[in-house]
Design an enzyme around this catalytic site. Structure first.
Site, PDB file in Angstrom:
ATOM      1  N   ASP A 471       0.473 -22.130 -19.187  1.00 49.38           N
ATOM      2  CA  ASP A 471       1.697 -22.838 -18.798  1.00 49.38           C
ATOM      3  C   ASP A 471       1.388 -24.272 -18.390  1.00 49.38           C
ATOM      4  OD1 ASP A 471       4.383 -23.246 -18.344  1.00 49.38           O
ATOM      5  OD2 ASP A 471       4.379 -22.364 -16.342  1.00 49.38           O
ATOM      6  N   MET A 472       0.487 -24.921 -19.129  1.00 50.00           N
ATOM      7  CA  MET A 472       0.108 -26.297 -18.829  1.00 50.00           C
ATOM      8  C   MET A 472       0.986 -27.275 -19.622  1.00 50.00           C
ATOM      9  SD  MET A 472      -2.228 -26.337 -16.496  1.00 50.00           S
ATOM     10  CE  MET A 472      -1.724 -24.855 -15.644  1.00 50.00           C
TER      11      MET A 472
END
Length: 801
Positions: A471-472
């Site tokens: 989830d970067m």
């Protein structure tokens, strides 16, 4: 007659406490040592058992052994963490208190020959106290430099933007969050007082998502200020008095499954602003006599609404009676599935909008398509579908956009001269498993896209994370600034802030790095538990030379707690997780994700002073844990959306669900030692972090129990900073309810004001009637745990200042 019995009881009590502490440390220490951690806790446990036994026998050697333990602990603590007060505290607090207790005469009454042993114990306790006092004033985490470049007397003019105004989310659509105003400056900011407060009346209801937040940054043009509330009510305000002028309610219908219920900002269009939009006006195809000035509001159920800026009435010549349906041509459409939460941009001809897509619910979610609509009629002019073979293919009858294509949930930025919109993207959901992702769906994920705002054609793209499983996203509005390169040439730059902490500095004309970017190898396997089925990993990831994340891998030395007991448990938990630095693959065993899901940078971005060539920001650092849960990819969808991004997420359609949580101690505190939040100043001529300071206190860290002392520790924050020509940085954001001002030159705190609720929003500043104001929304953040409210608070100098 009863005094000896009393003494015996007190001594026995002390023996029991020390014995229990010893057993806890011994058992926990053995567990930690078997995992490859420190053996200190075993040694401490053994010494405490000896102390308990000697004390039980009424032997003076008890205090000698305790003094030895204290001295050894001090040496070990400094070896592990240096002179970091908050890192030292859990190592020394219980032992220090217990040591003082042993000096109480009633505890050791009846023990002979205590003189020298008490001196020894007192000496070690004195050393501990001196060390702690010294560490308060010598923080190894802070950088105490000074930006040498002075503020020019004259600010660069921004075409179409009055110095007194804040007409866009980032003041300009270039996302700089900088104002040339300087009535409020580093000398008088300490005198700021509340000028007015507006209560919107829009509060969280029982039917709302747990992720209900108040993150709006107001905009101000002339004699009007505009805000949107959590339920996307648009309110026009008199900026001099805070009085409401009118209100428009889009009638949003929500339920608890919405992953986000928020509105970060609105967009303003003025047909007469030909100066700002000279380039894009060449593509203008329409006009509006009904709404020459309008405000666009993104609505969480998938609508874009246009409202007359003067009257508060819907612009019925835009779309269908004042709105366009962003769910049109969407695959797997449902309320809240495609959710515009951030402002887009407006040009002389086009309004560009994007939105978020529900994370980690299933692999059959709406598209992350970016769209451009005619700014007056609402006609769809172009699309950029991030998962399509031809991103610009217009939808037709019986066709839809590509499902699960990467979305762009953060605020957009715009270069009016180049007519380019800059779009930060995330990853196509599900986020934590990507074994079924196609090359097309990864092509534009986690990227900065430069798109022609009039045609929708891609100019360039730059990917910040390959095959993202953490989830970067690119979470922040990019900031555009013209800077000097090493050759002394002025280069139009774009600053791309990421959750990983990388700040990529690119030439915004072509996407080429200005600050070097290096592809580095990253972990490919996990050491604990099975490898993830059906997954693959990128062998390298890009790293910028400008990076605000901690550069060293975490070790068990970095673990923390309120006491040595929960710190020990955090060290054990850390050793049981998979972690080999950033980009360690997700796993069934559990993987430590650091930087965590909140990122080093979030949607608040940074503030750039182009006149002075400096930037200020508020990075954070809070580890998370992701744990994959094996599941049948063909299982029925029995659960509704959780209304939050944390906890158990089903990821229907893939062979895993996932549990995502902050990495916390048994007491609910972060397992990583503070600081978790900073403010920082960067010299854009050298791209050096010149100063860096902790921000925030523990005052509101346990809001449901009691209020803690306002001691600076460095707490996480959600929300951005702004800066002014008065050499002042303003920032709220933190978990304690304050708005603060810092000196841009050196990071010194100049002022702070208590807010009536959480300030998880970016402030803004403007001038009207010769007076400068600073305004912030204090409305709280659901999942962040801050106090909810509905307060818009304005500060100004008293009239006599």
């Amino acid at each position: 007659m009863n005094q000896p019995t009393s003494r015996s009881g007190l001594t026995t009590f002390t023996v029991i406490i020390i014995g229990l502490l010893a057993l806890f440390l011994l058992i926990g220490g053995i567990w930690l040592a078997t995992l490859g951690g420190s053996i200190y806790y075993i040694i401490a446990g053994v010494l405490l058992l000896i102390v308990a036994w000697q004390l039980y026998k009424r032997a003076s050697t008890a205090l000698w052994f305790y003094a030895a333990l204290m001295l050894g602990t001090i040496i070990w603590s400094v070896w592990e963490v240096g002179t970091d007060f908050w890192a030292l505290a859990p190592r020394l607090d219980i032992l220090g208190i217990l040591g003082l207790w042993l000096l109480v005469p009633a505890v050791t009454r009846g023990i002979n020959n205590l003189g020298s042993s008490k001196v020894a114990l007192s000496s070690t306790l004195a050393i501990a106290i001196v060390l702690m006092v010294y560490s308060i004033f010598n923080d190894p985490q802070e950088i105490n430099g000074e930006i040498k470049t002075p503020q020019p007397e004259t600010a660069q003019a921004v075409p179409g933007v009055a110095e007194s105004d804040w007409p866009a989310y980032g003041r300009t659509q270039a996302g700089v969050r900088y104002s040339p105003l300087k009535q409020i400056n580093d000398q008088n900011v300490k005198d700021l007082k509340v000028a007015w407060t507006l209560r919107t009346g829009d509060l969280k209801t029982d039917n709302d998502s747990g992720e209900t937040t108040n993150q709006v940054t107001p905009i101000k043009i002339g004699n009007n200020m505009f805000i949107c509330t959590a339920h996307q009510q648009l309110i026009a305000i008199d900026p001099a008095t805070g009085k409401e002028k009118w209100r428009f309610d889009p009638k949003l219908k929500t339920d608890k499954s919405f992953q986000h219920l928020t509105c970060r900002g609105v967009m303003y269009y003025d047909a007469n602003n030909t100066t700002e939009f000279a380039t894009s006006l060449q593509s203008k195809k329409s006009s509006s006599t009904q709404c020459p000035r309008k405000v666009f509001v993104p609505v969480n159920d998938g609508r874009l609404v246009a409202v007359n800026a003067d009257t508060g009435k819907a612009c019925t010549d835009f779309g269908q009676n004042g709105q366009v349906n962003l769910q049109e041509f969407m695959p797997y459409a449902y309320p809240g599935g495609y959710n515009p939460t951030s402002p887009g941009i407006v040009t002389g001809s086009t309004v560009v909008i994007a939105g978020s897509v529900t994370d980690n619910y299933s692999n059959k979610e709406p598209s992350g398509v970016i769209r451009g609509y005619d700014v007056n009629t609402g006609k769809l002019l172009w699309v950029f579908d991030t998962g399509a073979a031809d991103p610009n293919a217009m939808p037709g009858e019986g066709t839809t956009f590509v499902h699960n294509s990467p979305n762009a949930w953060a605020p957009l930025a715009y270069d009016a001269k180049l007519d380019i919109v800059y779009v930060p993207t995330g990853v196509g959901t599900p986020d934590i498993w990507g074994g079924d992702r196609t090359e097309l769906k990864e092509r534009y994920a986690n990227s900065m896209l430069a798109i022609n705002a009039s045609t929708g054609k891609l100019v360039w793209n730059f990917q910040t994370t390959h095959h993202d499983l953490w989830d970067m996203d690119v979470p922040s509005q990019p900031s555009l600034a013209d800077i000097k390169n090493k050759a002394g040439q002025t280069v139009p730059a774009i600053y791309v802030l990421t959750k990983t902490g990388n700040a990529f500095v690119l030439d915004r004309r072509n996407g080429q790095p200005i600050v070097p970017v290096t592809e580095k190898p990253v972990p490919q396997t996990v050491k604990r538990g099975p490898q993830t089925k059906g997954e693959f990993y990128s062998k390298t990831q890009p790293f910028s030379d400008l990076n605000l994340a901690p550069q060293d891998k975490l070790t068990d030395k970095d673990m923390w707690g309120a006491t040595m007991l929960d710190q020990l448990m955090c060290r054990v938990s850390f050793k049981r997780l998979n972690y080999d630095g950033i980009y360690t693959p997700p796993s069934e065993n559990g993987t430590l994700v650091f930087p965590g899901n909140l990122g080093v940078f979030e949607w608040g971005g940074m503030s750039v002073n182009p006149d002075r060539q400096v930037a200020v920001m508020n990075p954070i650092g809070l580890p998370f844990v992701s744990r994959l849960i094996p599941a049948d990819p063909n299982r029925a969808q029995t659960a509704k959306g959780a209304g939050t991004e944390q906890g158990v997420q089903p990821m229907y359609g893939v062979p895993y669900g996932v549990e995502i949580s902050a990495f916390l101690s048994p007491l609910g505190l972060p397992c990583k030692q503070p600081a978790w939040g900073y403010v920082a100043g960067v010299d854009l001529k050298t791209h050096e972090v010149v100063w860096k300071k902790r921000i925030g206190t523990i005052r509101d860290s346990l809001p449901n129990l009691f209020q803690l002392p306002a001691v600076k520790i460095g707490v996480p924050g959600l929300g951005g900073s702004i800066s002014t020509a008065g050499n002042v940085m303003f920032v709220g954001a933190t978990q304690d309810n304050y708005l603060r001002a810092f000196n841009v030159t050196n990071g010194k705190k100049l002022w702070e004001a208590r807010l009536p609720a959480g300030g998880q929003a970016t402030p803004m500043t403007y001038e009207i009637n010769g007076k400068q104001y600073v305004v912030i929304m204090a409305g709280g953040h659901g999942s962040f745990g801050t106090k909810m409210g509905d307060y818009l608070v304005a500060y100004a100098l008293p009239d006599n200042k």
